[in-house]
Design a protein around this motif. Structure first.
Motif, PDB file in Angstrom:
ATOM      1  N   UNK A 129       0.864  -1.178   0.000  1.00 13.45           N
ATOM      2  CA  UNK A 129       0.000   0.000   0.000  1.00 13.45           C
ATOM      3  C   UNK A 129       0.906   1.236   0.000  1.00 13.45           C
ATOM      4  N   UNK A 130       1.406   1.622  -1.179  1.00 12.27           N
ATOM      5  CA  UNK A 130       2.440   2.659  -1.241  1.00 12.27           C
ATOM      6  C   UNK A 130       1.935   4.086  -1.084  1.00 12.27           C
ATOM      7  N   UNK A 131       0.660   4.347  -1.331  1.00 12.32           N
ATOM      8  CA  UNK A 131       0.177   5.726  -1.392  1.00 12.32           C
ATOM      9  C   UNK A 131       0.398   6.505  -0.086  1.00 12.32           C
ATOM     10  N   UNK A 132       0.096   5.951   1.106  1.00 14.98           N
ATOM     11  CA  UNK A 132       0.303   6.736   2.327  1.00 14.98           C
ATOM     12  C   UNK A 132       1.767   7.137   2.536  1.00 14.98           C
ATOM     13  N   UNK A 133       2.694   6.239   2.224  1.00 16.10           N
ATOM     14  CA  UNK A 133       4.112   6.569   2.388  1.00 16.10           C
ATOM     15  C   UNK A 133       4.519   7.688   1.442  1.00 16.10           C
ATOM     16  N   UNK A 134       4.056   7.603   0.190  1.00 20.64           N
ATOM     17  CA  UNK A 134       4.388   8.650  -0.781  1.00 20.64           C
ATOM     18  C   UNK A 134       3.798   9.988  -0.355  1.00 20.64           C
ATOM     19  N   UNK A 135       2.590   9.972   0.178  1.00 17.31           N
ATOM     20  CA  UNK A 135       1.949  11.213   0.639  1.00 17.31           C
ATOM     21  C   UNK A 135       2.741  11.815   1.795  1.00 17.31           C
ATOM     22  N   UNK A 136       3.075  10.984   2.769  1.00 12.55           N
ATOM     23  CA  UNK A 136       3.797  11.488   3.930  1.00 12.55           C
ATOM     24  C   UNK A 136       5.177  12.021   3.530  1.00 12.55           C
ATOM     25  N   UNK A 137       5.884  11.293   2.689  1.00 15.61           N
ATOM     26  CA  UNK A 137       7.222  11.729   2.269  1.00 15.61           C
ATOM     27  C   UNK A 137       7.170  13.067   1.537  1.00 15.61           C
ATOM     28  N   UNK A 138       6.086  13.323   0.832  1.00 15.88           N
ATOM     29  CA  UNK A 138       5.957  14.566   0.054  1.00 15.88           C
ATOM     30  C   UNK A 138       5.595  15.756   0.924  1.00 15.88           C
ATOM     31  N   UNK A 139       4.874  15.525   2.016  1.00 16.02           N
ATOM     32  CA  UNK A 139       4.337  16.647   2.793  1.00 16.02           C
ATOM     33  C   UNK A 139       4.989  16.843   4.161  1.00 16.02           C
ATOM     34  N   UNK A 140       5.726  15.866   4.662  1.00 15.38           N
ATOM     35  CA  UNK A 140       6.288  15.975   6.006  1.00 15.38           C
ATOM     36  C   UNK A 140       7.453  16.967   6.029  1.00 15.38           C
ATOM     37  N   UNK A 141       7.378  17.910   6.941  1.00 17.00           N
ATOM     38  CA  UNK A 141       8.430  18.898   7.155  1.00 17.00           C
ATOM     39  C   UNK A 141       8.997  18.668   8.554  1.00 17.00           C
ATOM     40  N   UNK A 142      10.133  17.986   8.686  1.00  8.35           N
ATOM     41  CA  UNK A 142      10.672  17.698  10.014  1.00  8.35           C
ATOM     42  C   UNK A 142      11.214  18.955  10.680  1.00  8.35           C
ATOM     43  N   UNK A 143      10.560  19.372  11.755  1.00 10.37           N
ATOM     44  CA  UNK A 143      10.905  20.609  12.452  1.00 10.37           C
ATOM     45  C   UNK A 143      11.659  20.290  13.738  1.00 10.37           C
ATOM     46  N   UNK A 144      12.757  20.991  13.951  1.00 14.21           N
ATOM     47  CA  UNK A 144      13.569  20.811  15.147  1.00 14.21           C
ATOM     48  C   UNK A 144      12.843  21.438  16.339  1.00 14.21           C
ATOM     49  N   UNK A 145      12.518  20.651  17.376  1.00 12.80           N
ATOM     50  CA  UNK A 145      11.822  21.230  18.533  1.00 12.80           C
ATOM     51  C   UNK A 145      12.595  22.359  19.205  1.00 12.80           C
ATOM     52  N   UNK A 146      13.921  22.318  19.115  1.00  8.70           N
ATOM     53  CA  UNK A 146      14.725  23.371  19.738  1.00  8.70           C
ATOM     54  C   UNK A 146      14.648  24.687  18.968  1.00  8.70           C
ATOM     55  N   UNK A 147      14.122  24.636  17.758  1.00  6.62           N
ATOM     56  CA  UNK A 147      13.930  25.860  16.961  1.00  6.62           C
ATOM     57  C   UNK A 147      12.446  26.123  16.733  1.00  6.62           C
ATOM     58  N   UNK A 148      11.610  25.623  17.620  1.00  2.38           N
ATOM     59  CA  UNK A 148      10.160  25.661  17.412  1.00  2.38           C
ATOM     60  C   UNK A 148       9.642  27.069  17.144  1.00  2.38           C
ATOM     61  N   UNK A 149      10.028  28.036  17.967  1.00  4.11           N
ATOM     62  CA  UNK A 149       9.525  29.405  17.799  1.00  4.11           C
ATOM     63  C   UNK A 149       9.896  29.957  16.419  1.00  4.11           C
ATOM     64  N   UNK A 150      11.137  29.755  16.000  1.00  3.95           N
ATOM     65  CA  UNK A 150      11.584  30.279  14.717  1.00  3.95           C
ATOM     66  C   UNK A 150      10.873  29.592  13.559  1.00  3.95           C
ATOM     67  N   UNK A 151      10.714  28.267  13.654  1.00  2.00           N
ATOM     68  CA  UNK A 151      10.032  27.532  12.585  1.00  2.00           C
ATOM     69  C   UNK A 151       8.597  28.029  12.434  1.00  2.00           C
ATOM     70  N   UNK A 152       7.891  28.173  13.540  1.00  4.35           N
ATOM     71  CA  UNK A 152       6.505  28.649  13.483  1.00  4.35           C
ATOM     72  C   UNK A 152       6.442  30.039  12.880  1.00  4.35           C
ATOM     73  N   UNK A 153       7.366  30.910  13.272  1.00  2.23           N
ATOM     74  CA  UNK A 153       7.391  32.269  12.736  1.00  2.23           C
ATOM     75  C   UNK A 153       7.587  32.269  11.222  1.00  2.23           C
ATOM     76  N   UNK A 154       8.520  31.455  10.737  1.00  3.79           N
ATOM     77  CA  UNK A 154       8.780  31.396   9.290  1.00  3.79           C
ATOM     78  C   UNK A 154       7.563  30.869   8.543  1.00  3.79           C
ATOM     79  N   UNK A 155       6.950  29.806   9.041  1.00  6.06           N
ATOM     80  CA  UNK A 155       5.786  29.235   8.358  1.00  6.06           C
ATOM     81  C   UNK A 155       4.613  30.206   8.360  1.00  6.06           C
ATOM     82  N   UNK A 156       4.456  30.946   9.443  1.00  5.94           N
ATOM     83  CA  UNK A 156       3.401  31.969   9.481  1.00  5.94           C
ATOM     84  C   UNK A 156       3.660  33.053   8.437  1.00  5.94           C
ATOM     85  N   UNK A 157       4.890  33.544   8.369  1.00  2.00           N
ATOM     86  CA  UNK A 157       5.236  34.576   7.379  1.00  2.00           C
ATOM     87  C   UNK A 157       5.037  34.071   5.958  1.00  2.00           C
ATOM     88  N   UNK A 158       5.393  32.820   5.725  1.00  7.68           N
ATOM     89  CA  UNK A 158       5.248  32.232   4.396  1.00  7.68           C
ATOM     90  C   UNK A 158       3.777  32.043   4.033  1.00  7.68           C
TER      91      UNK A 158
END
Length: 381
Positions: free
Chosen positions: A339-368
């Motif tokens: 069942x390859x579709x879920x893996x392909x979907x996740x690989x395409x959309x997952x953005x691994x965010x560093x918890x230690x940079x959480x505030x900065x990551x959220x700020x960038x995504x909001x601005x974008x």
């Protein structure tokens, strides 16, 4: 780590070498190993080097964990082992996988490289398998080392002998380079030369991954498979990003690793706080039961645009695994997921965010204005 896990632990120079030792010990040559297709390609090459056939598992599209219920019975009956991933520290369903392995009489091996401090069903990741292999390069930040935790302490001498037979001798130049590396990296960051340094590596051909995946080189890979199990023929793939994965550690490595490991508890506390912050955003996976402490996979419609926006703020997005391994390697080198579709979907959309940079990551995504996206089955495509 022995005290934390309640299991005997064996130090290894790298997680990848520990996995190789475990796979060779527990799996017969030619065996089939169920694993996640959203994983580092190095791990697939370690499985191949051990003389085993990778079998790609169906995944949960929300968090990239293995979905045992979606594995056909015919697949279960042909397996020699199950290898978990615990992607980004989000636990695979270890109790269900353990029960399946027990019923089949096959080993469960936990790849816990991302999962120091992670837990599932009230137990630490790494306490379910016959063996679990951890990395000290990730949370701990030692950029070297790992360990194998085993259920049966009587096996440690045998595993240690297998490890020792694979080790390369320690080298003074390698120890000096390791000792100086943190200062060099700090200087590059301080001078804002990170992008220039990476450009230079690409220009001289020293960057081994021009994209997310390394070059497969199928012709050479077929020749390596024909040579039979062993790290020698597969070294050019297994060593990518870590050429000294078999190096006997010297005092500088062990001392620095010990010092960094002694600060693990406050570091994990900081990761937990950042994880909770990221999981409270609109990009978090719906109804996620896991607490991925290494990276939090946020689900965004345009992952590449988000990566570029973060890079402009000097936030590097690593640990991307796109496309899935069965797409990357093809059916010559691996069995495709049923069942390859879920893996392909996740690989395409997952953005691994560093918890230690959480505030900065959220700020960038909001601005974008990054748009969240729902996985299939939750209202998404």
């Amino acid at each position: 780590m022995r005290r934390r896990l309640g299991r005997e632990c064996l130090y290894v120079p790298s997680c990848r070498l520990g996995l190789y030792v475990a796979l060779r010990h527990w799996c017969p040559p030619g065996g089939r190993v169920l694993m996640s297709p959203v994983n580092d390609d190095v791990i697939m090459f370690v499985v191949l080097a051990a003389g085993l056939r990778p079998v790609q598992a169906p995944l949960n599209a929300s968090d990239g964990s293995i979905d045992p219920a979606a594995v056909p019975e015919s697949h279960w009956r042909g397996l020699s082992a199950v290898l978990t991933t615990n992607l980004y520290g989000n636990p695979d369903p270890a109790p269900e996988l353990r029960a399946r392995c027990d019923a089949l009489g096959i080993p469960l091996i936990e790849d816990a490289a991302h999962a120091i401090g992670s837990a599932v069903a009230g137990r630490a990741v790494g306490t379910f398998g016959d063996a679990a292999v951890f990395s000290l390069s990730k949370h701990v930040g030692a950029k070297t080392g790992g360990f194998v935790a085993v259920a049966d302490p009587a096996l440690v001498p045998e595993l240690a002998a297998a490890r020792d037979a694979l080790l390369a001798p320690a080298r003074l130049t390698a120890e000096l380079a390791y000792a100086l590396r943190p200062y060099a990296e700090a200087g590059v960051r301080g001078l804002r030369l990170v992008r220039a340094a990476r450009g230079l590596l690409r220009a001289v051909g020293a960057e081994e991954r021009p994209g997310i995946r390394m070059e497969l080189r199928p012709g050479e890979l077929k020749e390596a498979l024909a040579d039979g199990p062993g790290l020698g023929a597969f070294d050019s793939w297994v060593r990518v990003d870590m050429h000294r994965y078999r190096l006997t550690p010297g005092r500088a490595r062990l001392r620095r690793t010990e010092r960094l490991l002694s600060g693990l508890d406050p570091l994990l506390a900081a990761h937990r706080a950042g994880t909770e912050r990221l999981l409270a955003t609109r990009w978090a996976a719906p109804s996620s039961q896991g607490r991925p402490l290494f990276r939090v996979p946020l689900l965004v419609a345009d992952r590449d645009a988000a990566v570029a926006a973060l890079a402009r703020r000097r936030i590097t997005t690593g640990y991307l695994y796109d496309p899935p391994l069965d797409v990357y390697a093809g059916d010559v080198f691996t069995d495709a997921s049923p069942r390859p579709a879920p893996a392909a979907w996740f690989a395409r959309h997952a953005l691994p965010a560093d918890p230690l940079r959480a505030r900065h990551v959220i700020s960038v995504l909001d601005e974008l204005g990054a748009e969240p996206v729902l996985p299939p089955g939750h209202g998404g495509d």
